[in-house]
Design a protein around this motif. Structure first.
Motif, mmCIF file in Angstrom:
data_model
loop_
_atom_site.group_PDB
_atom_site.id
_atom_site.type_symbol
_atom_site.label_atom_id
_atom_site.label_comp_id
_atom_site.label_asym_id
_atom_site.label_seq_id
_atom_site.Cartn_x
_atom_site.Cartn_y
_atom_site.Cartn_z
ATOM 1 N N VAL A 155 0.753 -1.155 -0.070
ATOM 2 C CA VAL A 155 -0.199 0.055 -0.019
ATOM 3 C C VAL A 155 0.921 0.978 -0.021
ATOM 4 N N VAL A 156 1.847 1.105 0.827
ATOM 5 C CA VAL A 156 3.054 2.252 0.859
ATOM 6 C C VAL A 156 3.504 2.312 -0.605
ATOM 7 N N THR A 157 3.868 1.495 -1.321
ATOM 8 C CA THR A 157 4.378 1.714 -2.588
ATOM 9 C C THR A 157 3.379 2.412 -3.622
ATOM 10 N N PHE A 158 2.165 1.873 -3.475
ATOM 11 C CA PHE A 158 1.209 2.445 -4.352
ATOM 12 C C PHE A 158 0.855 3.771 -4.111
ATOM 13 N N GLY A 207 6.275 -14.007 -4.986
ATOM 14 C CA GLY A 207 7.458 -13.338 -4.378
ATOM 15 C C GLY A 207 7.477 -12.193 -5.126
ATOM 16 N N GLN A 208 8.288 -11.263 -4.463
ATOM 17 C CA GLN A 208 8.560 -9.938 -4.932
ATOM 18 C C GLN A 208 9.843 -9.396 -4.405
ATOM 19 N N TYR A 209 10.702 -8.881 -5.475
ATOM 20 C CA TYR A 209 11.789 -8.219 -5.323
ATOM 21 C C TYR A 209 11.158 -6.608 -5.460
ATOM 22 N N ASP A 210 11.523 -6.015 -4.289
ATOM 23 C CA ASP A 210 11.144 -4.470 -4.153
ATOM 24 C C ASP A 210 12.282 -3.649 -4.052
ATOM 25 N N PRO A 211 12.525 -2.745 -5.321
ATOM 26 C CA PRO A 211 13.886 -1.953 -5.122
ATOM 27 C C PRO A 211 13.396 -0.701 -4.463
ATOM 28 N N ARG A 212 12.208 -0.353 -4.037
ATOM 29 C CA ARG A 212 11.850 0.763 -3.338
ATOM 30 C C ARG A 212 11.821 1.873 -4.316
ATOM 31 N N LEU A 213 11.367 1.818 -5.309
ATOM 32 C CA LEU A 213 11.134 2.826 -6.405
ATOM 33 C C LEU A 213 10.237 4.471 -5.744
ATOM 34 N N GLY A 262 14.311 9.592 0.771
ATOM 35 C CA GLY A 262 15.241 9.243 1.634
ATOM 36 C C GLY A 262 16.278 8.194 1.291
ATOM 37 N N ALA A 263 17.471 8.532 1.278
ATOM 38 C CA ALA A 263 18.630 7.763 0.626
ATOM 39 C C ALA A 263 18.944 6.433 1.519
ATOM 40 N N GLY A 264 18.112 6.290 2.771
ATOM 41 C CA GLY A 264 18.478 5.376 3.390
ATOM 42 C C GLY A 264 17.703 3.916 3.417
ATOM 43 N N ASP A 265 16.722 4.424 2.504
ATOM 44 C CA ASP A 265 15.745 3.016 2.305
ATOM 45 C C ASP A 265 16.522 2.004 1.427
ATOM 46 N N ASP A 266 16.338 0.766 1.948
ATOM 47 C CA ASP A 266 17.122 -0.316 1.105
ATOM 48 C C ASP A 266 16.080 -1.174 0.414
ATOM 49 N N HIS A 267 16.462 -1.958 -0.635
ATOM 50 C CA HIS A 267 15.806 -2.701 -1.273
ATOM 51 C C HIS A 267 15.238 -4.051 -0.154
ATOM 52 N N SER A 268 14.041 -4.644 -0.713
ATOM 53 C CA SER A 268 13.607 -5.641 0.046
ATOM 54 C C SER A 268 13.245 -6.806 -0.886
ATOM 55 N N LEU A 279 14.148 4.316 -14.109
ATOM 56 C CA LEU A 279 12.940 3.985 -13.797
ATOM 57 C C LEU A 279 11.920 4.882 -13.266
ATOM 58 N N GLU A 280 12.677 5.494 -12.222
ATOM 59 C CA GLU A 280 11.981 6.522 -11.235
ATOM 60 C C GLU A 280 11.677 7.678 -12.168
ATOM 61 N N ASP A 281 12.714 8.328 -13.069
ATOM 62 C CA ASP A 281 12.614 9.315 -13.917
ATOM 63 C C ASP A 281 11.515 9.219 -15.070
ATOM 64 N N LEU A 282 11.461 7.911 -15.406
ATOM 65 C CA LEU A 282 10.302 7.751 -16.324
ATOM 66 C C LEU A 282 9.120 7.599 -16.086
ATOM 67 N N ILE A 283 8.886 7.052 -14.766
ATOM 68 C CA ILE A 283 7.457 7.030 -14.150
ATOM 69 C C ILE A 283 7.152 8.275 -13.700
ATOM 70 N N GLU A 284 7.950 9.037 -12.950
ATOM 71 C CA GLU A 284 7.611 10.526 -12.713
ATOM 72 C C GLU A 284 7.047 11.206 -13.906
ATOM 73 N N THR A 285 7.932 11.217 -14.818
ATOM 74 C CA THR A 285 7.630 11.924 -16.041
ATOM 75 C C THR A 285 6.063 11.735 -16.607
#
Length: 317
Positions: free
Chosen positions: A85-88, A127-133, A137-143, A190-196
């Motif tokens: 939910v946080v990601t969405f 299963g899910q790999y979450d790159p935290r897109l 905050g720079a401290g967030d790690d992938h999961s 990916l973040e740049d593409l999604i944001e744009t």
């Protein structure tokens, strides 16, 4: 499952935004059985062993240097809902849609739609790999997450040995960790593409080139993971591949409709198209050549090169 509680959560949606994300989580969990996490110590050790084996095999066979996420969780469906939910929220908040003349009704409709989507996905994700897109905050790690009740249910539906099926899924998700580890630029790309793209949509604009760039990038991401999953798995997998592909295409008419509405048909095509591309590259050259995709953004295949891998080989390799 409690449909009344779900309806109450949606109709009571509040706040100032177009979606009440707390209500999304409450409603999705109300209509989704959490599933059991009755793991014996041997089961927990097996998950850990599978992840480590996948890491070591991928490093050795593919020659990709990467680290595993610090967060590796065995979840039930409610845990997965809470995490996603946080990601969405992060992604869809970029849309900033207008509330309209009746913001309360619009908020309830938006909240109900998102709760339905999240609940459906929670029942199907293995299963899910979450790159935290788009994570602040720079401290967030992938999961890395494994939804144990779904893995157990699907292994039985496919008449597959649960231990072998779980291990194969682990190889797929760790393959995603390998991609993002091999390409430190991939998250920002990916973040740049999604944001744009989302900002264009919020302004009632549609940029086909940016949308196509997201699609081709995700096709490469999914296809490479499918390739590594098969190239590095240390057991027989052909029956698992055949059954899982049939599951992705199958389901009843209602499930198929829901998958189309959620764009899961496109995701399946990304799996298939990306895997065909990378298999063609490996057959023409080798796995190390396929790894060149992750050296820099310019090496990603174009839509035309996905259809014609020889053109990518000519340009990049």
């Amino acid at each position: 499952m409690n449909f009344y509680r779900a309806v109450r959560a949606v109709t009571d949606a509040s706040g100032e935004g177009p979606v009440d994300w707390v209500a999304v989580g409450d409603a999705a969990k109300a209509v989704t059985a959490p599933g059991t996490l009755d793991l014996a110590p041997a089961d927990e050790r097996a998950y850990a062993a599978d992840v480590r084996a996948a890491r070591d095999q991928i490093r050795s066979v593919a020659g990709v240097d990467f680290d595993l996420p610090e967060t590796v969780e065995i979840q039930n469906r409610h845990h997965w809902i809470d995490a996603n939910v946080v990601t969405f929220e992060r992604i869809l908040d970029l849309l900033e849609p207008e509330a309209g003349l009746m913001p309360g009704i619009a908020r309830s409709l938006n909240t109900g739609s998102m709760a339905f989507a999240v609940g459906f996905l929670a029942n199907n994700v293995l299963g899910q790999y979450d790159p935290r897109l788009l994570s602040p905050g720079a401290g967030d790690d992938h999961s890395l997450y494994f939804v144990h009740p779904n893995i157990r249910r699907v292994s039985r539906q496919l008449d597959a040995d649960e231990d072998r099926f779980r291990r194969w899924i682990a190889f797929h998700e760790v393959s995603h960790a390998a991609e993002f580890g091999a390409a430190p630029w991939l998250t920002d790309h990916l973040e740049d593409l999604i944001e744009t793209t989302l900002r264009d949509l919020s302004a009632a604009r549609f940029n086909r080139d940016d949308f196509l760039a997201i699609d081709t990038t995700m096709t490469a991401v999914e296809g490479y993971a499918e390739l590594l999953m098969d190239q590095t798995f240390d057991e027989e997998y052909e029956d698992l591949r055949r059954k899982l592909d049939a599951r992705r295409r199958g389901g009843g008419p209602i499930a198929q409709l829901i998958r189309r509405l959620l764009g899961l048909g496109r995701k399946r095509r990304q799996y298939e198209r990306g895997k065909d591309f990378f298999e063609a590259v490996v057959n023409a050259r080798d796995l190390r050549t396929a790894n060149l995709v992750w050296e820099r953004p310019e090496n990603l295949p174009t839509d035309d090169e996905l259809r014609n891998p020889t053109r990518w080989l000519t340009r990049v390799a």
